[in-house]
Design a protein around this motif. Structure first.
Motif, PDB file in Angstrom:
ATOM      1  N   MET A 161       0.846  -1.175   0.000  1.00 13.91           N
ATOM      2  CA  MET A 161       0.000   0.000   0.000  1.00 13.91           C
ATOM      3  C   MET A 161       0.893   1.240   0.000  1.00 13.91           C
ATOM      4  SD  MET A 161      -3.056   0.811   2.567  1.00 13.91           S
ATOM      5  CE  MET A 161      -3.078   2.344   3.417  1.00 13.91           C
ATOM      6  N   GLY A 162       0.589   2.183  -0.862  1.00 13.35           N
ATOM      7  CA  GLY A 162       1.399   3.389  -0.977  1.00 13.35           C
ATOM      8  C   GLY A 162       0.727   4.600  -0.371  1.00 13.35           C
ATOM      9  N   TYR A 163       1.408   5.703  -0.461  1.00 14.55           N
ATOM     10  CA  TYR A 163       0.901   6.984   0.008  1.00 14.55           C
ATOM     11  C   TYR A 163       0.189   7.701  -1.134  1.00 14.55           C
ATOM     12  CZ  TYR A 163       4.127   6.181   3.845  1.00 14.55           C
ATOM     13  OH  TYR A 163       4.788   5.648   4.912  1.00 14.55           O
ATOM     14  N   CYS A 164      -0.686   8.621  -0.783  1.00 13.87           N
ATOM     15  CA  CYS A 164      -1.329   9.476  -1.777  1.00 13.87           C
ATOM     16  C   CYS A 164      -0.633  10.828  -1.729  1.00 13.87           C
ATOM     17  CB  CYS A 164      -2.816   9.645  -1.480  1.00 13.87           C
ATOM     18  SG  CYS A 164      -3.662  10.727  -2.652  1.00 13.87           S
ATOM     19  N   VAL A 165      -0.062  11.225  -2.854  1.00 15.46           N
ATOM     20  CA  VAL A 165       0.634  12.501  -2.946  1.00 15.46           C
ATOM     21  C   VAL A 165      -0.221  13.441  -3.780  1.00 15.46           C
ATOM     22  CG1 VAL A 165       2.708  13.690  -3.725  1.00 15.46           C
ATOM     23  CG2 VAL A 165       2.872  11.371  -2.786  1.00 15.46           C
ATOM     24  N   GLU A 166      -0.592  14.558  -3.195  1.00 18.18           N
ATOM     25  CA  GLU A 166      -1.314  15.585  -3.933  1.00 18.18           C
ATOM     26  C   GLU A 166      -0.323  16.657  -4.367  1.00 18.18           C
ATOM     27  OE1 GLU A 166      -5.783  15.339  -2.132  1.00 18.18           O
ATOM     28  OE2 GLU A 166      -4.499  16.939  -1.395  1.00 18.18           O
ATOM     29  N   LEU A 167      -0.215  16.835  -5.670  1.00 16.29           N
ATOM     30  CA  LEU A 167       0.598  17.895  -6.249  1.00 16.29           C
ATOM     31  C   LEU A 167      -0.357  19.035  -6.561  1.00 16.29           C
ATOM     32  CD1 LEU A 167       2.586  15.638  -8.715  1.00 16.29           C
ATOM     33  CD2 LEU A 167       3.341  16.456  -6.484  1.00 16.29           C
ATOM     34  N   VAL A 168      -0.244  20.107  -5.829  1.00 11.49           N
ATOM     35  CA  VAL A 168      -1.168  21.225  -5.958  1.00 11.49           C
ATOM     36  C   VAL A 168      -0.438  22.372  -6.656  1.00 11.49           C
ATOM     37  CG1 VAL A 168      -2.746  22.760  -4.728  1.00 11.49           C
ATOM     38  CG2 VAL A 168      -2.201  20.499  -3.764  1.00 11.49           C
ATOM     39  N   ARG A 169      -0.978  22.812  -7.779  1.00  8.19           N
ATOM     40  CA  ARG A 169      -0.414  23.934  -8.524  1.00  8.19           C
ATOM     41  C   ARG A 169      -1.405  25.093  -8.454  1.00  8.19           C
ATOM     42  NH1 ARG A 169       0.934  19.340 -11.025  1.00  8.19           N
ATOM     43  NH2 ARG A 169      -0.918  19.242 -12.291  1.00  8.19           N
ATOM     44  N   PHE A 170      -0.878  26.313  -8.296  1.00  7.11           N
ATOM     45  CA  PHE A 170      -1.753  27.476  -8.135  1.00  7.11           C
ATOM     46  C   PHE A 170      -0.949  28.747  -8.333  1.00  7.11           C
ATOM     47  CE2 PHE A 170      -0.099  25.979  -4.117  1.00  7.11           C
ATOM     48  CZ  PHE A 170       0.483  27.108  -3.571  1.00  7.11           C
ATOM     49  N   THR A 171      -1.649  29.865  -8.319  1.00  6.68           N
ATOM     50  CA  THR A 171      -1.004  31.166  -8.311  1.00  6.68           C
ATOM     51  C   THR A 171      -1.430  31.908  -7.046  1.00  6.68           C
ATOM     52  OG1 THR A 171      -2.787  32.185  -9.598  1.00  6.68           O
ATOM     53  CG2 THR A 171      -0.888  31.341 -10.839  1.00  6.68           C
ATOM     54  N   VAL A 172      -0.584  32.847  -6.646  1.00  7.38           N
ATOM     55  CA  VAL A 172      -0.846  33.719  -5.500  1.00  7.38           C
ATOM     56  C   VAL A 172      -0.425  35.117  -5.932  1.00  7.38           C
ATOM     57  CG1 VAL A 172      -0.220  34.264  -3.112  1.00  7.38           C
ATOM     58  CG2 VAL A 172      -0.323  31.884  -3.845  1.00  7.38           C
ATOM     59  N   ALA A 173      -1.259  36.094  -5.657  1.00  7.00           N
ATOM     60  CA  ALA A 173      -0.890  37.473  -5.955  1.00  7.00           C
ATOM     61  C   ALA A 173       0.386  37.811  -5.191  1.00  7.00           C
ATOM     62  CB  ALA A 173      -2.012  38.420  -5.554  1.00  7.00           C
ATOM     63  N   GLU A 174       1.295  38.497  -5.842  1.00  5.94           N
ATOM     64  CA  GLU A 174       2.575  38.846  -5.220  1.00  5.94           C
ATOM     65  C   GLU A 174       2.377  39.558  -3.876  1.00  5.94           C
ATOM     66  OE1 GLU A 174       6.456  38.610  -4.622  1.00  5.94           O
ATOM     67  OE2 GLU A 174       5.502  37.740  -6.388  1.00  5.94           O
ATOM     68  N   SER A 175       1.353  40.383  -3.795  1.00  7.35           N
ATOM     69  CA  SER A 175       1.088  41.116  -2.557  1.00  7.35           C
ATOM     70  C   SER A 175       0.600  40.209  -1.425  1.00  7.35           C
ATOM     71  CB  SER A 175       0.058  42.216  -2.814  1.00  7.35           C
ATOM     72  OG  SER A 175      -1.154  41.649  -3.290  1.00  7.35           O
ATOM     73  N   ASP A 176       0.203  38.964  -1.754  1.00  7.93           N
ATOM     74  CA  ASP A 176      -0.328  38.031  -0.756  1.00  7.93           C
ATOM     75  C   ASP A 176       0.644  36.921  -0.367  1.00  7.93           C
ATOM     76  OD1 ASP A 176      -2.780  39.330  -0.593  1.00  7.93           O
ATOM     77  OD2 ASP A 176      -3.673  38.126  -2.197  1.00  7.93           O
ATOM     78  N   VAL A 177       1.846  36.914  -0.916  1.00  9.63           N
ATOM     79  CA  VAL A 177       2.766  35.792  -0.683  1.00  9.63           C
ATOM     80  C   VAL A 177       3.087  35.611   0.796  1.00  9.63           C
ATOM     81  CG1 VAL A 177       5.111  34.927  -1.091  1.00  9.63           C
ATOM     82  CG2 VAL A 177       3.736  35.756  -3.007  1.00  9.63           C
ATOM     83  N   ASP A 178       3.453  36.659   1.494  1.00  9.95           N
ATOM     84  CA  ASP A 178       3.795  36.522   2.915  1.00  9.95           C
ATOM     85  C   ASP A 178       2.599  36.022   3.720  1.00  9.95           C
ATOM     86  OD1 ASP A 178       6.430  37.297   2.535  1.00  9.95           O
ATOM     87  OD2 ASP A 178       6.049  39.397   3.037  1.00  9.95           O
ATOM     88  N   THR A 179       1.433  36.562   3.443  1.00 11.73           N
ATOM     89  CA  THR A 179       0.220  36.129   4.141  1.00 11.73           C
ATOM     90  C   THR A 179      -0.071  34.666   3.826  1.00 11.73           C
ATOM     91  OG1 THR A 179      -0.676  38.368   4.051  1.00 11.73           O
ATOM     92  CG2 THR A 179      -2.246  36.581   4.454  1.00 11.73           C
ATOM     93  N   PHE A 180       0.062  34.291   2.555  1.00  8.17           N
ATOM     94  CA  PHE A 180      -0.149  32.896   2.169  1.00  8.17           C
ATOM     95  C   PHE A 180       0.778  31.971   2.953  1.00  8.17           C
ATOM     96  CE2 PHE A 180       1.933  29.619  -0.486  1.00  8.17           C
ATOM     97  CZ  PHE A 180       0.966  28.642  -0.365  1.00  8.17           C
ATOM     98  N   LEU A 181       2.050  32.288   3.011  1.00  8.95           N
ATOM     99  CA  LEU A 181       3.011  31.413   3.688  1.00  8.95           C
ATOM    100  C   LEU A 181       2.706  31.296   5.182  1.00  8.95           C
ATOM    101  CD1 LEU A 181       6.233  32.479   1.783  1.00  8.95           C
ATOM    102  CD2 LEU A 181       4.971  30.316   1.548  1.00  8.95           C
ATOM    103  N   GLU A 182       2.283  32.380   5.806  1.00  7.18           N
ATOM    104  CA  GLU A 182       1.880  32.322   7.214  1.00  7.18           C
ATOM    105  C   GLU A 182       0.635  31.458   7.387  1.00  7.18           C
ATOM    106  OE1 GLU A 182       1.372  36.358   8.500  1.00  7.18           O
ATOM    107  OE2 GLU A 182       3.466  36.865   8.053  1.00  7.18           O
ATOM    108  N   ARG A 183      -0.360  31.694   6.553  1.00  5.79           N
ATOM    109  CA  ARG A 183      -1.612  30.931   6.657  1.00  5.79           C
ATOM    110  C   ARG A 183      -1.390  29.456   6.328  1.00  5.79           C
ATOM    111  NH1 ARG A 183      -6.368  34.793   4.079  1.00  5.79           N
ATOM    112  NH2 ARG A 183      -6.024  36.564   5.471  1.00  5.79           N
ATOM    113  N   ARG A 184      -0.466  29.174   5.428  1.00  8.86           N
ATOM    114  CA  ARG A 184      -0.176  27.782   5.068  1.00  8.86           C
ATOM    115  C   ARG A 184       0.287  27.004   6.291  1.00  8.86           C
ATOM    116  NH1 ARG A 184       4.429  24.947   3.608  1.00  8.86           N
ATOM    117  NH2 ARG A 184       4.016  23.143   2.251  1.00  8.86           N
TER     118      ARG A 184
END
Length: 102
Positions: free
Chosen positions: A1-24
């Motif tokens: 039995m293996g693992y399930c790997v989700e590869l998630v691709r997306f965009t983030v507005a440049e002005s939201d990068v720091d907020t995104f990384l904190e929220r992540r």
């Protein structure tokens, strides 16, 4: 039995990068608390074209499906996700023997 790997691709507005990384970071903690079969979230990186790749690994496809179905009940995860655009998720199977020892 293996693992399930989700590869998630997306965009983030440049002005939201720091907020995104904190929220992540908060979203990962919340998902792990609610779904202990979240095994690892080892990578989040920005590609040359400005898109992002995030890797979420669950102990099984069933565990990934359960976490995804529960997303609406995870406010910190939703707060992170609201910053994302052009989301694509590819679920893959990673055999246990593919795990690289360190």
């Amino acid at each position: 039995m293996g693992y399930c790997v989700e590869l998630v691709r997306f965009t983030v507005a440049e002005s939201d990068v720091d907020t995104f990384l904190e929220r992540r970071q908060e979203a990962i903690k919340e998902v792990k608390a609610a779904h202990p079969a979240l095994w690892s979230v080892p990578l989040c990186s920005r590609r040359d074209d400005g898109t992002w790749v995030d890797v979420w690994i669950y102990e099984s496809k069933e565990a990934a499906d359960a976490a995804n179905a529960d997303a609406e009940n995870l406010p910190r995860f939703l707060a992170m996700a609201e910053l994302l655009d052009d989301i694509e998720i590819e679920a893959t199977d990673m055999p246990e023997r593919a795990v690289s020892p360190l």
